[in-house]
Design a protein around this motif. Sequence first.
Motif, PDB file in Angstrom:
ATOM      1  N   ARG A   1       8.295   2.647  -5.031  1.00 45.01           N
ATOM      2  CA  ARG A   1       6.994   2.000  -4.899  1.00 45.01           C
ATOM      3  C   ARG A   1       7.153   0.552  -4.445  1.00 45.01           C
ATOM      4  O   ARG A   1       6.391   0.056  -3.612  1.00 45.01           O
ATOM      5  N   ALA A   2       8.139  -0.145  -5.034  1.00 46.09           N
ATOM      6  CA  ALA A   2       8.377  -1.532  -4.627  1.00 46.09           C
ATOM      7  C   ALA A   2       8.851  -1.613  -3.180  1.00 46.09           C
ATOM      8  O   ALA A   2       8.465  -2.515  -2.434  1.00 46.09           O
ATOM      9  N   LEU A   3       9.695  -0.660  -2.766  1.00 42.97           N
ATOM     10  CA  LEU A   3      10.151  -0.629  -1.377  1.00 42.97           C
ATOM     11  C   LEU A   3       9.002  -0.323  -0.432  1.00 42.97           C
ATOM     12  O   LEU A   3       8.924  -0.877   0.677  1.00 42.97           O
ATOM     13  N   SER A   4       8.087   0.536  -0.867  1.00 41.18           N
ATOM     14  CA  SER A   4       6.952   0.904  -0.039  1.00 41.18           C
ATOM     15  C   SER A   4       6.094  -0.308   0.306  1.00 41.18           C
ATOM     16  O   SER A   4       5.530  -0.393   1.409  1.00 41.18           O
ATOM     17  N   ASP A   5       5.995  -1.266  -0.627  1.00 40.63           N
ATOM     18  CA  ASP A   5       5.187  -2.455  -0.356  1.00 40.63           C
ATOM     19  C   ASP A   5       5.763  -3.304   0.774  1.00 40.63           C
ATOM     20  O   ASP A   5       5.047  -4.104   1.387  1.00 40.63           O
ATOM     21  N   LEU A   6       7.075  -3.159   1.038  1.00 45.26           N
ATOM     22  CA  LEU A   6       7.712  -3.949   2.091  1.00 45.26           C
ATOM     23  C   LEU A   6       7.770  -3.220   3.431  1.00 45.26           C
ATOM     24  O   LEU A   6       7.981  -3.851   4.466  1.00 45.26           O
ATOM     25  N   LEU A   7       7.627  -1.922   3.412  1.00 44.86           N
ATOM     26  CA  LEU A   7       7.783  -1.136   4.630  1.00 44.86           C
ATOM     27  C   LEU A   7       6.464  -1.041   5.398  1.00 44.86           C
ATOM     28  O   LEU A   7       5.382  -1.221   4.818  1.00 44.86           O
TER      29      LEU A   7
END
Length: 468
Positions: free
Chosen positions: A85-91
Amino acid sequence: MRVFVRSAVLLCTLLLSPFAQAQVNKETRDTSVPQNVRGSVTQGNPTPETIPLSISDAIDRALKFNLGALIAQQETREATADRLRALSDLLPKISVTAGDTVEQIDLAAFGFTGFPGINTIVGPFNVFDARAHYSQPALDLRLKHDLHSQSEKVTAAGLAQQDVRELVVLVATDLYLEAVGSASRVEAVQAQLKTAQAVYDRAVNLKDSGVIPAIDLLRAQVQLREQQQRLLAAQNDLAKEKLNLARAIGLPQGQSFTQSDTFLTTTAAIPPLDQALSSALDSRPDYRRAAALVRAADETLKSANARKLPSVGFYADYGDIGERPTASHGTMTVQGTLFVPIYTGGRTQAEILDSRAKLDERKAEEGNLRGRIEYELRTADLDIRTAAAQVQVAGQARDLAQQQLAQAQDRFSAGVANGLEVTQAQESVATADENYISSLFNLNVAEASLARAMGTAEKSIKSFFGGK
């Protein structure tokens, strides 16, 4: 009165015996072990035959089916999901929308009135729009540090899973050794019962011959009944210990099994404390997990501080819009956004304070854990040395008690001693047997505790206990 005094002395001896201390230690261990580690997800159905169960088999089953190990696996998956979820915010985010709208508008509702010759009712008209959207944070340090924090938490969750495996190995070993101790007690009481039966039979013959009074025959009968009661209690304890073991390793409760491994009488090499502490800090997953949580808390604090910094985002879309798909034209939007926080009502400061408190808390936990590891190493070392000495002394005391009993039986058969001397000798043998079994149990548990303190329980216990 004399009988009461002897009984009181015997009771005090039992309460001060290594077995009583082992029971206290067991209760202490039980309170420090999570209850889910003593449960499991039972696999299969019981079979009619009696299966052999080694300590390696018990550990392997516990690592597969123990409830604590299974829950730890799911917690690792949950931490992985949080990181995604945290990675999704950056992608980048890419989406496609398509819509066909029929609309009629009343201009008067929007304040457009008083225009002569213009009808305030527009439509109905049709609007078709098909569009692809693209968005991405171009520069946001808060999201970057959030991702780093979640990555460290995934590492911590994986290490927590390893630590639970270490604990599961220790619990399975402890329960296996408790069952071994109960089996040893059953064997000892059976031998004592056999001796009590022989003494009683001899007393019957001597009473019939007029050599001893009736009180001696009564003493022998009382002792025989006491040994029978002890055997029933020991067998019940063994059955319950086996149920506890089966419960923790996922073995069906109705499955009959025999334990193929017994107590060890030798000790493993104990490394110097400095070397053991250094090795434990490198190996123990709970300490490495504490370090990972410190790093995660530090990244969370950086994320909170980054809320005060500007962030840049990017958005673009392209699509066709018109009255219908066949009568449309391509349009696009390209947008860059600069977000500058000026006043957030104290929310940023609150998150900074909270994150700093969590970081200090994690650092304190890490420091405490380091001290606890050293404490566990020192206590395991003391327990091993003391238990090894107790095994030696208890073995000698058991041999002496057997000699005392043999001499008392000979004196009783010769008519130069009464049954009280034989009864006392039998009680001495029972106490000596219990002390020896408890000492062996303490030694083996101390060895397993040292492996746990070193962080090598899963690697070393099976080979040490099962490789005799």
